[in-house]
Design a protein around this motif. Structure first.
Motif, PDB file in Angstrom:
ATOM      1  N   VAL A  23      60.789  44.952  43.567  1.00  0.00           N
ATOM      2  CA  VAL A  23      61.064  46.045  44.506  1.00  0.00           C
ATOM      3  C   VAL A  23      59.788  46.810  44.825  1.00  0.00           C
ATOM      4  CG1 VAL A  23      62.297  48.233  44.796  1.00  0.00           C
ATOM      5  CG2 VAL A  23      63.490  46.241  43.881  1.00  0.00           C
TER       6      VAL A  23
ATOM      7  N   THR B 231      66.290  44.012  56.803  1.00  0.00           N
ATOM      8  CA  THR B 231      66.521  45.270  56.105  1.00  0.00           C
ATOM      9  C   THR B 231      67.397  45.067  54.873  1.00  0.00           C
ATOM     10  OG1 THR B 231      68.397  45.757  57.529  1.00  0.00           O
ATOM     11  CG2 THR B 231      66.256  46.678  58.172  1.00  0.00           C
ATOM     12  N   GLN B 232      67.888  43.836  54.699  1.00  0.00           N
ATOM     13  CA  GLN B 232      68.643  43.478  53.510  1.00  0.00           C
ATOM     14  C   GLN B 232      68.213  42.087  53.074  1.00  0.00           C
ATOM     15  OE1 GLN B 232      72.852  43.978  54.458  1.00  0.00           O
ATOM     16  NE2 GLN B 232      72.776  45.961  53.453  1.00  0.00           N
TER      17      GLN B 232
ATOM     18  N   LEU C 178      69.078  43.454  47.769  1.00  0.00           N
ATOM     19  CA  LEU C 178      68.123  44.526  48.053  1.00  0.00           C
ATOM     20  C   LEU C 178      68.400  45.110  49.430  1.00  0.00           C
ATOM     21  CD1 LEU C 178      64.889  42.691  46.844  1.00  0.00           C
ATOM     22  CD2 LEU C 178      66.319  44.273  45.548  1.00  0.00           C
TER      23      LEU C 178
ATOM     24  N   LEU D 146      67.102  48.170  52.279  1.00  0.00           N
ATOM     25  CA  LEU D 146      66.084  49.131  52.700  1.00  0.00           C
ATOM     26  C   LEU D 146      66.770  50.391  53.220  1.00  0.00           C
ATOM     27  CD1 LEU D 146      63.061  49.724  53.302  1.00  0.00           C
ATOM     28  CD2 LEU D 146      63.473  48.787  55.586  1.00  0.00           C
TER      29      LEU D 146
ATOM     30  N   TRP E 251      63.036  50.227  49.301  1.00  0.00           N
ATOM     31  CA  TRP E 251      63.910  49.124  48.927  1.00  0.00           C
ATOM     32  C   TRP E 251      64.621  49.490  47.635  1.00  0.00           C
ATOM     33  CZ3 TRP E 251      65.127  45.002  51.826  1.00  0.00           C
ATOM     34  CH2 TRP E 251      64.308  44.739  52.922  1.00  0.00           C
TER      35      TRP E 251
END
Length: 122
Positions: A6, A50-51, A64, A66, A71
């Motif tokens: 991360v 974004t994922q 994960l 964002l 993150w």
């Protein structure tokens, strides 16, 4: 490893090429851009994730997300030990469920990559 992973991510959405490079590392078995949006740069469309779903080689699966330039781990199979007994498909489904719960509205998502066996939770 999850904290290191991360921390290694840039504080913004990442392009597909970054995900491919992440998957090429020895520690990562699989990295998937799950959701994101497109931007236009110099007449070219660039997909930004974004994922992410990350399978750390032989150890665990992370979801994960964002949020506000950071993150965050929103799913970790180590926190769901019963999934290990159910198999990889159950873990992937649970990870996608956790990511879906945090996904932005459809208006903010240009693309989505999910396995055929996954359906949004009801």
């Amino acid at each position: 490893m999850s904290e290191t992973l991360v921390e290694s991510l840039p504080p913004r959405a990442v392009p597909e090429q970054f995900v491919t490079e992440l998957e090429a590392t020895d520690a990562i078995q699989q990295a998937i851009a799950v959701r994101g949006y497109n931007v236009e740069r110099d007449g070219e469309t660039i997909a930004l994730a974004t994922q992410l779903l990350v399978n750390v080689r032989g150890k665990y699966i992370l979801g994960l997300h964002l949020s506000n330039g950071e993150w965050r781990v929103v799913f970790d199979t180590r926190d769901n030990l019963e999934l290990a007994q159910e198999g990889a498909r159950a873990a992937y489904k649970a990870a996608h469920d956790a990511l879906y719960e945090r996904a932005p509205s459809d208006a903010e998502i240009d693309w989505e990559t999910t396995p055929r066996f996954w359906n949004p939770p009801q």
